[in-house]
Motif scaffolding. Structure first.
Motif, PDB file in Angstrom:
ATOM      1  N   TYR A  31       0.821  -1.202   0.000  1.00 32.87           N
ATOM      2  CA  TYR A  31       0.000   0.000   0.000  1.00 32.87           C
ATOM      3  C   TYR A  31       0.858   1.257   0.000  1.00 32.87           C
ATOM      4  N   GLY A  35      -0.404   1.432  -3.385  1.00 31.29           N
ATOM      5  CA  GLY A  35      -1.753   1.758  -2.970  1.00 31.29           C
ATOM      6  C   GLY A  35      -2.736   0.623  -3.169  1.00 31.29           C
ATOM      7  N   THR A  36      -2.236  -0.594  -3.429  1.00 27.35           N
ATOM      8  CA  THR A  36      -3.101  -1.752  -3.624  1.00 27.35           C
ATOM      9  C   THR A  36      -2.296  -3.017  -3.400  1.00 27.35           C
ATOM     10  N   GLY A 209      -4.218   1.467  -7.674  1.00 31.39           N
ATOM     11  CA  GLY A 209      -3.885   2.208  -6.462  1.00 31.39           C
ATOM     12  C   GLY A 209      -4.520   3.581  -6.384  1.00 31.39           C
ATOM     13  N   VAL A 212      -9.408   4.175  -3.746  1.00 29.31           N
ATOM     14  CA  VAL A 212      -9.270   3.998  -2.299  1.00 29.31           C
ATOM     15  C   VAL A 212     -10.318   2.986  -1.853  1.00 29.31           C
ATOM     16  N   THR A 213      -9.891   1.754  -1.638  1.00 31.54           N
ATOM     17  CA  THR A 213     -10.818   0.694  -1.245  1.00 31.54           C
ATOM     18  C   THR A 213     -11.123   0.776   0.248  1.00 31.54           C
ATOM     19  N   ARG A 216      -8.324  -0.780   2.253  1.00 32.81           N
ATOM     20  CA  ARG A 216      -7.194   0.130   2.419  1.00 32.81           C
ATOM     21  C   ARG A 216      -7.464   1.112   3.558  1.00 32.81           C
ATOM     22  N   ARG A 217      -8.686   1.585   3.636  1.00 30.52           N
ATOM     23  CA  ARG A 217      -9.067   2.491   4.716  1.00 30.52           C
ATOM     24  C   ARG A 217      -9.094   1.762   6.055  1.00 30.52           C
ATOM     25  N   VAL A 219      -7.125  -0.716   6.906  1.00 33.32           N
ATOM     26  CA  VAL A 219      -5.736  -0.847   7.347  1.00 33.32           C
ATOM     27  C   VAL A 219      -5.287   0.438   8.037  1.00 33.32           C
ATOM     28  N   LYS A 283      -3.217   6.817   7.620  1.00 30.40           N
ATOM     29  CA  LYS A 283      -3.421   7.292   6.248  1.00 30.40           C
ATOM     30  C   LYS A 283      -2.100   7.616   5.575  1.00 30.40           C
ATOM     31  N   VAL A 286      -0.540   4.196   4.390  1.00 31.47           N
ATOM     32  CA  VAL A 286      -1.158   3.578   3.206  1.00 31.47           C
ATOM     33  C   VAL A 286      -1.377   4.579   2.081  1.00 31.47           C
ATOM     34  N   SER A 380      -6.380   9.052  -2.929  1.00 36.84           N
ATOM     35  CA  SER A 380      -5.083   8.382  -2.921  1.00 36.84           C
ATOM     36  C   SER A 380      -3.979   9.401  -3.160  1.00 36.84           C
TER      37      SER A 380
END
Length: 395
Positions: A31, A35-36, A209, A212-213, A216-217, A219, A283, A286, A380
């Protein structure tokens, strides 16, 4: 072959635990850079880890007892280059004019040992060229260093755990391993032409990436709250070193109160992003940040609305629900009725919250209710690299 099956089986048993141990760190790294988290990249990297495990276990296993090793009197190091050739010429059953000797000769240790040492690092050369994009010179260097690590492991008696080496450290193994890495580099195109290139993997990762999944948020959310618990614990430890505070805290139970929750939310999720360009620690790691709807830097008032809805409102609802039983069991019928209505209302809000998360999960535009209310969204910060390393590029 039994001598090789054991180490590979051990690697199979050990690998899932090692993969589990490094998975969280690996996800954070992915990430941070892209970013993925691409499944195909995970397969490549985890297979590389598995290969290295197998290679390492082939070097050190099986492990004898220390008492047995202490009785060894055999040679511990071989420094004669090309001695494997001398051994082959002295011990081989091969007779060039007699085809019947070919197969028995191939089964001899003087043939199998150098062949296996060459094959041991062939995959290493392939991985270094295909995924890591290293040049031929660097592959030769890293193959040599990995082989040197193996030989020093043997020479040190597994890092001095044993009283002496239990396997021979051989300069010829060093040469054969390095040759294997070189062969792997040269043969890489024959085995990887059907696979996506590293540039294609990176391109797909950078493209994905930018989205913004929710994971991801999540994490980032997890990292933030872990840091909050650590910070809160450190503050409490320092404050309780003060005798007067310790006495006061024992009386009012301040350190366990809800005050810390509201204070930490205010500092970490409102004040910090206001001065750190919309980012908390999670934030930042990631690579996402909070921005206004027009893409400009988020304002402090918007952060108060955003996280006030999310943490304060639902924090107060949770606080009420945790103590609602005493009101529902009250002898006052009016109080019971009001408490019942409030409990249903709070339960409905929680249901709507989880439905909003589920709805956002399946939508491409994944904005939650508190983002809409505060006119903010999560963007992102991944900066795409324009240069991708090319496999096999010569210096």
């Amino acid at each position: 072959m039994a001598a090789y099956e054991g180490p590979i089986q051990t690697a199979i048993y050990t690998f899932p635990f090692l993969a589990f141990a490094i998975s969280f760190i690996f996800i954070i790294y992915e990430y941070r850079k892209y970013g993925t988290f691409l499944f195909r990249r995970a397969v490549i990297l985890y297979s590389f880890i598995f290969y290295l495990l197998c290679a390492y276990f082939l070097v050190i296993l099986p492990l004898p007892s220390r008492e047995e090793v202490a009785k060894y009197t055999s040679q511990i190091i071989e420094l004669r280059p090309f001695y494997t050739v001398v051994r082959f010429l002295d011990q081989t059953k091969l007779v060039i004019g007699e085809p019947s000797t070919y197969l028995p000769a191939l089964k001899q240790g003087v043939v199998l040992e150098p062949v296996f040492n060459i094959l041991l690092l062939v995959p290493f050369g392939m991985y270094l060229r295909y995924y890591f994009g290293l040049t031929f010179k660097k592959v030769v260097l890293y193959s040599f260093l990995l082989s040197l690590f193996f030989e020093l492991t043997q020479l040190s008696g597994l890092y001095f755990i044993y009283p002496r080496p239990y396997r021979l450290a051989d300069v010829n193994d060093l040469m054969n391993n390095t040759l294997g890495g070189m062969i792997g580099f040269l043969f890489t195109p024959l085995f990887t032409f059907l696979l996506p290139t590293r540039a294609e993997i990176d391109e797909a990762a950078y493209k994905k990436g930018q989205q913004v999944t929710l994971f991801r948020r999540f994490v980032a959310f997890t990292i933030d709250w872990i840091s909050i618990f650590i910070l809160e614990g450190c503050i409490n430890i320092i404050l309780r070193l003060i005798p007067s505070y310790r006495i006061w805290d024992n009386q009012v139970q301040f350190s366990g109160s809800r005050f810390w929750y509201f204070l930490m939310v205010f500092l970490v999720f409102m004040v910090l992003p206001a001065v750190a360009n919309g980012q908390t620690l999670g934030k930042k790691i990631v690579k996402i940040r909070i921005v206004s709807e027009d893409g400009s830097s988020v304002r402090f008032r918007s952060l108060i609305l955003r996280y006030g809805y999310f943490y304060y409102v639902f924090g107060l609802i949770s606080l009420y629900l945790s103590s609602s039983a005493q009101w529902l069991n009250s002898n006052n019928r009016m109080l019971q009725l009001i408490s019942f209505i409030l409990t249903l209302f709070c339960g409905l809000l929680f249901l709507l919250f989880f439905l909003n998360i589920g709805y956002a999960f399946f939508k491409k535009n994944r904005r939650l209710f508190y983002e809409r209310a505060s006119h903010t969204y999560t963007a992102s910060t991944i900066a795409r690299e324009e240069k991708f390393r090319k496999s096999g590029e010569s210096e």
